[in-house]
Design a protein around this motif. Structure first.
Motif, PDB file in Angstrom:
ATOM      1  N   TYR A  52     -24.632  45.252 -12.951  1.00  0.00           N
ATOM      2  CA  TYR A  52     -23.392  44.551 -13.287  1.00  0.00           C
ATOM      3  C   TYR A  52     -22.191  45.219 -12.619  1.00  0.00           C
ATOM      4  CZ  TYR A  52     -26.141  41.768 -16.437  1.00  0.00           C
ATOM      5  OH  TYR A  52     -27.079  40.897 -16.940  1.00  0.00           O
ATOM      6  N   GLY A  53     -22.464  46.028 -11.604  1.00  0.00           N
ATOM      7  CA  GLY A  53     -21.385  46.571 -10.772  1.00  0.00           C
ATOM      8  C   GLY A  53     -20.777  47.871 -11.269  1.00  0.00           C
ATOM      9  N   VAL A  54     -21.333  48.458 -12.353  1.00  0.00           N
ATOM     10  CA  VAL A  54     -20.821  49.758 -12.808  1.00  0.00           C
ATOM     11  C   VAL A  54     -21.501  50.844 -11.971  1.00  0.00           C
ATOM     12  CG1 VAL A  54     -20.753  51.400 -14.735  1.00  0.00           C
ATOM     13  CG2 VAL A  54     -20.346  48.957 -15.155  1.00  0.00           C
ATOM     14  N   LYS A 103     -15.413  48.559 -16.208  1.00  0.00           N
ATOM     15  CA  LYS A 103     -15.581  47.262 -15.538  1.00  0.00           C
ATOM     16  C   LYS A 103     -16.310  47.427 -14.206  1.00  0.00           C
ATOM     17  CE  LYS A 103     -12.785  45.189 -18.618  1.00  0.00           C
ATOM     18  NZ  LYS A 103     -12.916  46.223 -19.666  1.00  0.00           N
ATOM     19  N   ALA A 104     -16.796  46.313 -13.680  1.00  0.00           N
ATOM     20  CA  ALA A 104     -17.453  46.330 -12.370  1.00  0.00           C
ATOM     21  C   ALA A 104     -16.523  46.973 -11.346  1.00  0.00           C
ATOM     22  CB  ALA A 104     -17.790  44.900 -11.954  1.00  0.00           C
TER      23      ALA A 104
END
Ligand code: P1T
Length: 377
Positions: A112-114, A86-87
């Protein structure tokens, strides 16, 4: 049950309506229902398809996995797996992977924040320094594309698990015939079925196999929710391909060893990358972790000009991307499969402009050697 037996029989039950020995291509988008909420277990073909289910059972059995999911490409299988992260969470990515895998992290997932870091996963001590409190996954390819560097899967799994992270292994180069990562402690194994599993250069597909029930539920949910499923026809082709995986891999391995030995002796070749050569720095690990060395061989010709001459002079080998088909394919990683890796990183990894990669096919070895010899000359 032995591997070749499983390859032929797992998932391949005679068709219940006709007895057809070969699983039919259920080319349908939907299924008639008997009444509201009453159906035969099949509602809509993105969600369930009998041809795809047969393939999923087959490859899961070959990887000694409880669960398997077939995707529209190797990349969509990797993307679905990365949806376990998840992010705000962090992934350690092997610094030499297929260029498309690096591109997915670099150009897509990072937006996407990964978070991700590149690491040399073949060096456990240096890998250890990359763990952070939010590290959730270590993603490795072994052997790597195209430098053929190995990662000790049991050692990485032990380290990652002690830090609360899962290990994902892209097993495309070895196929489950030569390497079964889940047996060595890896959590999730991935494939581009486009390669050895299908084996005939006529289908693009991907696969995720794993044992953890909760993660499998999520991967199955993603498969349906996102919808990057393998089509019934492609599922049929890959199912047909895996039936001969054992005999094909033995032939790739035999020819791969001959090509690597030939190139290692050739005066026009500066360096050969093949774990089956005693000179490969991880030859001992290769013997321990894999039951064969396979058909992927890379070699350095010293310059772009030399590489170009070889690539444009071959007659039997086909110049093209991809690998793992019955026919020998030859490619130029720097401008083809790994063009999305920054030039400096390519140099550091050994993906020079002179590097050539051969996916050694299962033609008569003498014909492959003669072709490479005339191209090098
Ligand atoms: O092409 P696709 O089925 O989406 O698979 C991507 C992929 C994933 N993992 C590895 C190790 C791969 O080698 C690939 C695709 N590789 C090539 C097309 C190539 O020529 O190397």
């Amino acid at each position: 049950m032995g591997f070749a037996t499983k390859a032929i029989h797992a998932g391949n039950k005679p068709d219940p309506t006709t007895g057809a020995v070969s699983v039919p291509i259920y080319q349908t988008s939907t299924y008639a229902q008997d009444g509201l909420g009453r159906h035969k277990g099949f509602e809509y073909a993105r969600t369930q398809n009998p041809t795809r289910s047969a393939l999923e059972e087959n490859i899961a059995a070959l990887e000694n996995a409880r669960f398997g999911f077939a995707f529209a490409s190797g990349m969509s299988a990797i993307d679905a797996t990365l949806k376990l992260v998840k992010a705000g969470e962090h992934v350690i990515l092997g610094h030499n992977t297929y260029g498309g895998t690096f591109r997915l992290f670099d150009r897509v997932l990072s937006d996407y924040g990964v978070e991700f870091d590149l690491a040399d996963t073949s060096d456990i001590a240096s890998l250890e320094t990359h763990f952070k409190p939010n590290t959730k996954m270590v993603f490795v390819e072994t052997p790597t594309n195209p430098i053929m560097t190995l990662t000790d899967l049991a050692a990485v799994s032990e380290l990652a698990h002690s830090r609360g992270a899962k290990v994902v292994c892209d097993n495309t180069f070895m196929s489950p015939y030569f390497q079964r990562p889940l047996d060595l402690g890896v959590d999730i194994v991935l494939h581009s079925t486009t390669k050895y599993l299908n084996g005939h250069s006529d289908s693009v597909g991907g696969f995720v196999a794993l044992n953890d029930e909760k993660d499998a539920e999520w991967i199955g949910f993603i498969q349906n929710a996102v919808g990057a499923i393998l089509s019934p026809f492609d599922s049929f082709l890959v199912l047909r391909g895996t039936k001969t995986l054992a005999v094909r891999m033995d032939a790739h391995d035999r020819n791969g060893r001959m090509v690597a030995n030939f190139l290692a002796e050739h005066p026009r070749v500066e360096k050969v990358y093949y774990p089956g050569l005693a000179s490969h720095p991880q030859h001992e690990l290769a013997k321990r972790q894999q039951s064969g060395f396979g058909g992927m061989v890379s070699f350095d010709t010293g310059s772009l000009e030399n590489a170009r001459k070889v690539l444009e002079s071959v007659k039997l080998c086909t110049l093209g991307e991809s690998l793992g088909g019955v026919e020998s394919l030859i490619s130029h990683p720097a401008t083809m499969t790994h063009a999305s890796v920054p030039a400096e990183a390519r140099q550091q990894l050994g993906i020079t402009d002179g590097l050539v990669r051969v996916s050694v096919g299962i033609e008569d070895a003498d014909d492959i050697l003669a072709d490479l010899d005339q191209a090098l000359s």
